[in-house]
Design an enzyme around this catalytic site. Structure first.
Site, PDB file in Angstrom:
ATOM      1  N   CYS A 337      44.889  29.979  30.673  1.00 26.01           N
ATOM      2  CA  CYS A 337      43.943  31.085  30.552  1.00 26.01           C
ATOM      3  C   CYS A 337      44.203  32.139  31.637  1.00 26.01           C
ATOM      4  O   CYS A 337      45.224  32.811  31.603  1.00 26.01           O
ATOM      5  CB  CYS A 337      42.512  30.560  30.576  1.00 26.01           C
ATOM      6  SG  CYS A 337      41.317  31.721  29.863  1.00 26.01           S
ATOM      7  N   HIS A 435      42.070  25.833  26.446  1.00 30.06           N
ATOM      8  CA  HIS A 435      41.379  24.890  27.322  1.00 30.06           C
ATOM      9  C   HIS A 435      41.289  23.522  26.647  1.00 30.06           C
ATOM     10  O   HIS A 435      41.310  23.413  25.431  1.00 30.06           O
ATOM     11  CB  HIS A 435      39.966  25.386  27.633  1.00 30.06           C
ATOM     12  CG  HIS A 435      39.936  26.620  28.476  1.00 30.06           C
ATOM     13  ND1 HIS A 435      40.278  26.602  29.817  1.00 30.06           N
ATOM     14  CD2 HIS A 435      39.611  27.909  28.174  1.00 30.06           C
ATOM     15  CE1 HIS A 435      40.152  27.832  30.304  1.00 30.06           C
ATOM     16  NE2 HIS A 435      39.755  28.641  29.336  1.00 30.06           N
TER      17      HIS A 435
END
Length: 495
Positions: A337, A435
């Site tokens: 991310c 994630h």
């Protein structure tokens, strides 16, 4: 409907774990249970199921865990107000799963009181679908300087007419003073809302604290609801506060070393919990002020709530130099991310989404560029790793669009055929937006095989589920569950 609230004498006293354990305990008894936290502050978050408008949102990771404990889907109503810190005095405000704006601390205090109606509405919605709602407070009700306009602790409890149990953490010490002191500073109405206390994280012979428990009862007038021992199983559950990372800087030597620098605004660091459980992995978190270890096999740049600020922080720490030296030595780097964004050639925030508008040169280890945008991507995803074909399930939760020829060498391939992430030409640097990538045993095995080690390939979700049952069983033994149920308003508890 029945409800009870767990508040604490401070942050990190174990409220989240106790709520998760109670959620699983009453769920195992056949009740429909829902978790609720009026206001949370955390950069660890999870993506929910679509709400009544058809949009997915985000809630704090602790409430996501508690929903798992209840064996129920995640909804935005479980955590209607989420603050995601972006600086020491400012945070992004997420209301019912969606970003409203960024506020400085003083400005948020003025906004906060108006959120109570939204909080109460979400709570009432959960009540209509549950036999029992278990509420988690935030910080401590004894922070009376924050009482005006409070929506997180007593302000909510009195408005919703929910009984409160106050938790003291004996592992920190001064637990008698913490509980008795809370009684001393709370006003009469707030003190009366507390219907009992719980001592948490006790080590040793509980009989040694019998006199202490009696003293607390005498000085507060609150019933003693039990003494909970130190729960080893809690280590298997995702943590929400970055304070716990300081406890995991050192670990026993294993076969490969994976290092994670602790960014100032680190987010979703529980992505790496499954690596901590691998026998073939030594996972170390590197605090500010220390260089990245030269003997690491893999360095993971984690997620960040403020990518540009943390990119500057990486340079302040000299970690950019450490990363490039690590790659020159043949080491590997993975960005998740915000960490993925930092690894590219540049990161631009033209509209000031995460702070002052600006553009910064990236670390230059991947041939991609990122522009932060106001639209937040919130969606589940699944697929396979390109190398090793390990199946994964996770979610994306980010602002920003990443482009560049580096994306032509993807790290992952989604089930719908789309490519995800980027890999450098030499294969040693990679990044993606996904994630929970390491939760799936096959994906974790495929990624660890690139480091030359075997994985136990255990699904992390099953390990968490077993830990929740273990915590629930311990609470069954050590808490006065019948009294808790009666205080909550459950009339038909089967003992």
């Amino acid at each position: 409907m029945a409800a009870l609230m767990i508040q604490g004498c401070g942050s990190d006293v174990g409220k989240s774990v106790l709520v998760a354990g109670l959620c699983r305990l009453f769920t195992n008894r056949g009740y429909r249970v829902r978790p609720f936290k009026p206001q949370n502050m955390s950069n660890n978050a999870a993506v929910t199921e679509p709400d009544e408008t058809g949009r997915r949102g985000e809630i704090g990771r602790a409430q996501a865990l508690q929903a798992i404990a209840c064996r129920t889907p995640l909804t935005v109503h479980m955590n209607p107000v989420l603050l995601k810190p972006q600086s020491d005095v400012g945070a992004q405000l997420v209301v019912r799963g969606h970003v409203e704006a960024s506020y400085q601390a003083m400005a948020y205090q003025a906004r906060k009181a108006a959120l109570l109606d939204i909080v109460l509405d979400s709570f009432r919605r959960l009540e209509t679908e549950a036999d029992l709602v278990i509420v988690e407070g935030a910080g401590s009700p004894a922070e009376i300087n924050l009482r005006a306009g409070d929506i997180a602790n007593m302000g909510f409890a009195l408005a919703a007419d929910v009984p409160v149990m106050l938790v003291g953490d004996i592992d920190r010490g001064h637990v008698i003073a913490a509980l008795v002191g809370a009684k001393a500073v709370l006003d009469e109405a707030d003190g009366a809302a507390i219907k009992g206390f719980i001592i948490n994280k006790f080590r040793g012979d509980p009989a040694l604290f019998d006199d202490g428990r009696r003293e607390i009862v005498t000085r507060t007038g609150w019933p003693d609801l039990g003494l909970v021992p130190w729960l080893a199983a809690a280590r298997q559950l995702p943590a929400e506060d970055a304070v716990v990372l300081g406890e995991t800087v050192e670990s026993c030597m294993r076969r490969v070393k994976i290092a994670v620098p602790i960014l100032r605004h680190i987010a979703n660091f529980d992505d790496f919990d499954p690596l901590q459980a691998e026998a073939s992995v030594e996972l170390v978190y590197i605090p500010p002020g220390r260089p990245l270890p030269g003997d690491a096999d893999l360095i993971i740049l984690p997620g960040s709530k403020a990518t540009l600020a943390d990119l500057a922080f990486v340079r302040e720490q000299g970690w950019d130099i450490d990363l490039k030296a690590h790659v020159r030595r043949g080491g590997r780097v993975l960005g998740i991310c915000g960490g993925f964004q930092m690894l590219g050639k540049s990161v631009a925030d033209p509209d000031g989404i995460e702070g002052p508008p600006g553009t910064a040169e990236g670390l230059g280890l991947l041939d991609v560029c990122t522009v932060l945008t106001g639209e937040k991507i919130l969606e589940p995803c699944r697929g396979r790793t390109v190398v090793g074909q390990g199946a994964y399930e996770g979610f994306e939760m980010h602002m920003g669009r990443t482009t560049g020829i580096g994306l032509s060498r993807p790290l992952l391939r989604r089930a719908d055929g789309r490519d995800e992430g980027a890999v450098s030409a030499d294969g040693r640097v990679a990044g993606c937006y996904v994630h929970r990538l390491f939760d799936s045993g096959p994906a974790r095995a495929a990624l660890l095989s690139e480091l030359g080690v075997a994985s136990q390939a255990v699904d992390h979700g099953r390990a968490v589920d077993a830990a929740l049952d273990e915590v629930a069983n311990a609470l069954e033994t050590h808490l006065d569950i019948a009294t808790l149920a009666r205080l909550a308003g459950l009339k038909d508890l089967e003992l």
